[in-house]
Structures are given as C-alpha cells and as structure tokens.
Motif scaffolding. Sequence first.
Motif, PDB file in Angstrom:
ATOM      1  N   SER A  88       0.847  -1.190   0.000  1.00 16.24           N
ATOM      2  CA  SER A  88       0.000   0.000   0.000  1.00 16.24           C
ATOM      3  C   SER A  88       0.879   1.235   0.000  1.00 16.24           C
ATOM      4  CB  SER A  88      -0.936  -0.002   1.202  1.00 16.24           C
ATOM      5  OG  SER A  88      -0.190  -0.017   2.388  1.00 16.24           O
ATOM      6  N   GLY A  89       0.339   2.322  -0.557  1.00 12.24           N
ATOM      7  CA  GLY A  89       1.102   3.548  -0.634  1.00 12.24           C
ATOM      8  C   GLY A  89       0.223   4.713  -1.003  1.00 12.24           C
ATOM      9  N   ILE A  90       0.857   5.861  -1.192  1.00 11.83           N
ATOM     10  CA  ILE A  90       0.159   7.093  -1.550  1.00 11.83           C
ATOM     11  C   ILE A  90       0.743   7.598  -2.861  1.00 11.83           C
ATOM     12  CG2 ILE A  90      -0.273   9.477  -0.852  1.00 11.83           C
ATOM     13  CD1 ILE A  90      -0.074   8.534   2.046  1.00 11.83           C
ATOM     14  N   VAL A  91      -0.149   8.018  -3.783  1.00 12.17           N
ATOM     15  CA  VAL A  91       0.307   8.563  -5.052  1.00 12.17           C
ATOM     16  C   VAL A  91       0.987   9.895  -4.750  1.00 12.17           C
ATOM     17  CG1 VAL A  91      -0.374   9.398  -7.323  1.00 12.17           C
ATOM     18  CG2 VAL A  91      -1.524   7.416  -6.341  1.00 12.17           C
ATOM     19  N   ASN A  92       2.274   9.951  -4.996  1.00 11.22           N
ATOM     20  CA  ASN A  92       3.087  11.118  -4.674  1.00 11.22           C
ATOM     21  C   ASN A  92       3.064  12.130  -5.815  1.00 11.22           C
ATOM     22  OD1 ASN A  92       4.812  12.512  -2.994  1.00 11.22           O
ATOM     23  ND2 ASN A  92       6.644  11.606  -3.876  1.00 11.22           N
ATOM     24  N   PHE A  93       3.072  11.634  -7.046  1.00 11.75           N
ATOM     25  CA  PHE A  93       3.100  12.483  -8.230  1.00 11.75           C
ATOM     26  C   PHE A  93       2.391  11.720  -9.343  1.00 11.75           C
ATOM     27  CE2 PHE A  93       5.163  13.251 -12.339  1.00 11.75           C
ATOM     28  CZ  PHE A  93       4.947  14.605 -12.479  1.00 11.75           C
ATOM     29  N   TYR A  94       1.567  12.453 -10.144  1.00  6.68           N
ATOM     30  CA  TYR A  94       0.921  11.805 -11.274  1.00  6.68           C
ATOM     31  C   TYR A  94       0.724  12.830 -12.378  1.00  6.68           C
ATOM     32  CZ  TYR A  94      -2.411   9.138 -14.067  1.00  6.68           C
ATOM     33  OH  TYR A  94      -3.041   8.484 -15.089  1.00  6.68           O
ATOM     34  N   ASN A  95       1.301  12.559 -13.543  1.00  7.79           N
ATOM     35  CA  ASN A  95       1.162  13.417 -14.712  1.00  7.79           C
ATOM     36  C   ASN A  95       0.185  12.743 -15.658  1.00  7.79           C
ATOM     37  OD1 ASN A  95       1.448  14.893 -17.083  1.00  7.79           O
ATOM     38  ND2 ASN A  95       3.644  15.240 -16.763  1.00  7.79           N
ATOM     39  N   LEU A 119      -2.557   0.847 -14.215  1.00  7.91           N
ATOM     40  CA  LEU A 119      -3.665   1.300 -13.373  1.00  7.91           C
ATOM     41  C   LEU A 119      -4.898   0.440 -13.598  1.00  7.91           C
ATOM     42  CD1 LEU A 119      -3.441   5.185 -13.768  1.00  7.91           C
ATOM     43  CD2 LEU A 119      -2.666   3.810 -11.850  1.00  7.91           C
ATOM     44  N   ILE A 120      -5.595   0.100 -12.516  1.00  7.69           N
ATOM     45  CA  ILE A 120      -6.895  -0.563 -12.610  1.00  7.69           C
ATOM     46  C   ILE A 120      -7.990   0.472 -12.369  1.00  7.69           C
ATOM     47  CG2 ILE A 120      -8.394  -2.290 -11.530  1.00  7.69           C
ATOM     48  CD1 ILE A 120      -5.883  -3.968 -11.084  1.00  7.69           C
ATOM     49  N   ASP A 121      -7.787   1.344 -11.365  1.00  8.04           N
ATOM     50  CA  ASP A 121      -8.725   2.431 -11.073  1.00  8.04           C
ATOM     51  C   ASP A 121      -8.061   3.757 -11.453  1.00  8.04           C
ATOM     52  OD1 ASP A 121     -10.471   0.570  -9.916  1.00  8.04           O
ATOM     53  OD2 ASP A 121      -9.558   0.820  -7.932  1.00  8.04           O
ATOM     54  N   ALA A 122      -8.896   4.765 -11.721  1.00 12.19           N
ATOM     55  CA  ALA A 122      -8.374   6.101 -11.988  1.00 12.19           C
ATOM     56  C   ALA A 122      -7.860   6.686 -10.673  1.00 12.19           C
ATOM     57  CB  ALA A 122      -9.459   6.994 -12.572  1.00 12.19           C
ATOM     58  N   VAL A 123      -6.658   7.255 -10.700  1.00 11.47           N
ATOM     59  CA  VAL A 123      -6.062   7.801  -9.488  1.00 11.47           C
ATOM     60  C   VAL A 123      -5.675   9.254  -9.716  1.00 11.47           C
ATOM     61  CG1 VAL A 123      -5.176   5.588  -8.674  1.00 11.47           C
ATOM     62  CG2 VAL A 123      -3.732   7.029 -10.094  1.00 11.47           C
ATOM     63  N   LYS A 124      -5.471   9.957  -8.604  1.00 12.23           N
ATOM     64  CA  LYS A 124      -4.932  11.317  -8.640  1.00 12.23           C
ATOM     65  C   LYS A 124      -3.960  11.452  -7.479  1.00 12.23           C
ATOM     66  CE  LYS A 124      -8.913  13.397  -6.279  1.00 12.23           C
ATOM     67  NZ  LYS A 124      -9.607  12.227  -5.861  1.00 12.23           N
ATOM     68  N   GLU A 125      -3.271  12.567  -7.389  1.00 12.39           N
ATOM     69  CA  GLU A 125      -2.268  12.749  -6.347  1.00 12.39           C
ATOM     70  C   GLU A 125      -2.907  12.670  -4.963  1.00 12.39           C
ATOM     71  OE1 GLU A 125       0.388  16.064  -6.784  1.00 12.39           O
ATOM     72  OE2 GLU A 125       0.790  15.573  -8.875  1.00 12.39           O
ATOM     73  N   ASN A 126      -2.150  12.135  -4.007  1.00 10.81           N
ATOM     74  CA  ASN A 126      -2.520  11.959  -2.602  1.00 10.81           C
ATOM     75  C   ASN A 126      -3.595  10.892  -2.380  1.00 10.81           C
ATOM     76  OD1 ASN A 126      -0.659  13.905  -1.714  1.00 10.81           O
ATOM     77  ND2 ASN A 126      -2.112  15.544  -2.179  1.00 10.81           N
ATOM     78  N   ASP A 127      -3.897  10.066  -3.392  1.00  9.44           N
ATOM     79  CA  ASP A 127      -4.826   8.939  -3.208  1.00  9.44           C
ATOM     80  C   ASP A 127      -4.085   7.790  -2.542  1.00  9.44           C
ATOM     81  OD1 ASP A 127      -6.991  10.186  -4.314  1.00  9.44           O
ATOM     82  OD2 ASP A 127      -6.868   9.159  -6.260  1.00  9.44           O
ATOM     83  N   LYS A 128      -4.764   7.087  -1.620  1.00 12.17           N
ATOM     84  CA  LYS A 128      -4.198   5.865  -1.043  1.00 12.17           C
ATOM     85  C   LYS A 128      -4.513   4.726  -2.000  1.00 12.17           C
ATOM     86  CE  LYS A 128      -3.972   6.841   3.847  1.00 12.17           C
ATOM     87  NZ  LYS A 128      -4.198   6.314   5.176  1.00 12.17           N
ATOM     88  N   VAL A 129      -3.476   3.938  -2.326  1.00 10.38           N
ATOM     89  CA  VAL A 129      -3.632   2.867  -3.307  1.00 10.38           C
ATOM     90  C   VAL A 129      -2.979   1.588  -2.801  1.00 10.38           C
ATOM     91  CG1 VAL A 129      -3.761   4.397  -5.321  1.00 10.38           C
ATOM     92  CG2 VAL A 129      -1.540   3.611  -4.528  1.00 10.38           C
ATOM     93  N   THR A 130      -3.403   0.472  -3.382  1.00  2.00           N
ATOM     94  CA  THR A 130      -2.714  -0.801  -3.196  1.00  2.00           C
ATOM     95  C   THR A 130      -2.128  -1.175  -4.549  1.00  2.00           C
ATOM     96  OG1 THR A 130      -4.717  -2.069  -3.658  1.00  2.00           O
ATOM     97  CG2 THR A 130      -4.240  -1.565  -1.341  1.00  2.00           C
ATOM     98  N   PHE A 131      -0.999  -1.874  -4.513  1.00  2.00           N
ATOM     99  CA  PHE A 131      -0.308  -2.196  -5.765  1.00  2.00           C
ATOM    100  C   PHE A 131       0.611  -3.384  -5.563  1.00  2.00           C
ATOM    101  CE2 PHE A 131       2.235   0.777  -3.405  1.00  2.00           C
ATOM    102  CZ  PHE A 131       3.535   0.328  -3.556  1.00  2.00           C
ATOM    103  N   GLU A 132       1.061  -3.928  -6.669  1.00  2.00           N
ATOM    104  CA  GLU A 132       2.082  -4.971  -6.684  1.00  2.00           C
ATOM    105  C   GLU A 132       3.293  -4.400  -7.414  1.00  2.00           C
ATOM    106  OE1 GLU A 132       0.556  -8.612  -8.320  1.00  2.00           O
ATOM    107  OE2 GLU A 132      -1.359  -8.328  -7.308  1.00  2.00           O
TER     108      GLU A 132
END
Length: 149
Positions: A88-95, A119-132
């Motif tokens: 798990s993490g937080i999107v720090n930067f997304y262009n 990406l599986i879901d649409a994300v933006k900066e500061n979103d909490k996400v799960t990933f591999e």
Amino acid sequence: MSSSESFSKKEKEKKKLKKKQDKEQKKEERKNNTDKGKSLEEMFVYVDEYGNITSTPPDPTKKTKINVEDIAISTAKYEANPEDLIKSGIVNFYNTDKGFGFIRDLKTQDKIFFHVNGLIDAVKENDKVTFETEKGLKGMNAVNVKLQK
C-alpha cells in the motif's frame, strides 16, 4: 661548463650500468627460484583440518568417514503469500498528460514508478492505493494499482 656536462654524462652512465646490473640480478634470482623442474610431490600442498595450508600430508588415522546421504545441499523453499505481494502507498506524483507517476510505499518510503497501463482504477495525487511491484528496466514498477477501500 664542459666539465659539469661530462660529470653529468658519467653519472647517467653509472645509473644506466647500475640499472642493467640490478635487472640481471633479478633475472638470475627468478631463474634460481623457479618451480620448473620440481617433482610433482614437491609441488603438492595440503589443507589441514583447520583449513590451513601445509606441506605435510594428512594423517590417515585421523580420517573420518562421511555418509554421502547425510550431506544436504539445498535452500529452503520460499512460498510467497499473495498478501505479502500487495503493498500500500500514496500517489506522490501523477502526470495525466504523459501517463506516469510515482507512489510512495507506506512501509519502506520508497518511490515506485507506475505507468497508466498499470492502473486498474483512476487515481490522482494523494490517493491511497494498493499495488504490486515488478522488476522494470530502470528499477521497480508498480502494477495493478487500485484505490484503497
């Protein structure tokens, strides 16, 4: 002035001669200390029970018998749990224009690259996400990025 030049020349000649003699002496030392011509037994070295190199052969009375079946050479199998792979993490930067960004892992605080294709879901900066993660060309890449519920 001519006498100092001749003295200088003599000194150079002496140095040349000295160098040549040293070279010949080293050549003779190498020739005398060479291993060529020694018998096979003279060239053997042995390792004692402590791992030290010695010239004496081991004592056959100290020899111990080892059963081949008792030798185990392997590594423990690592079975990864699917829960361990999901981080798990937080999107720090997304262009959004270029389609890439970085996620800061909550445990290790590492920045991990992700591409819009991962990406599986649409994300933006500061979103909490799960990933591999998977190994990419320039390091670890995040894949299967989903919004955390």
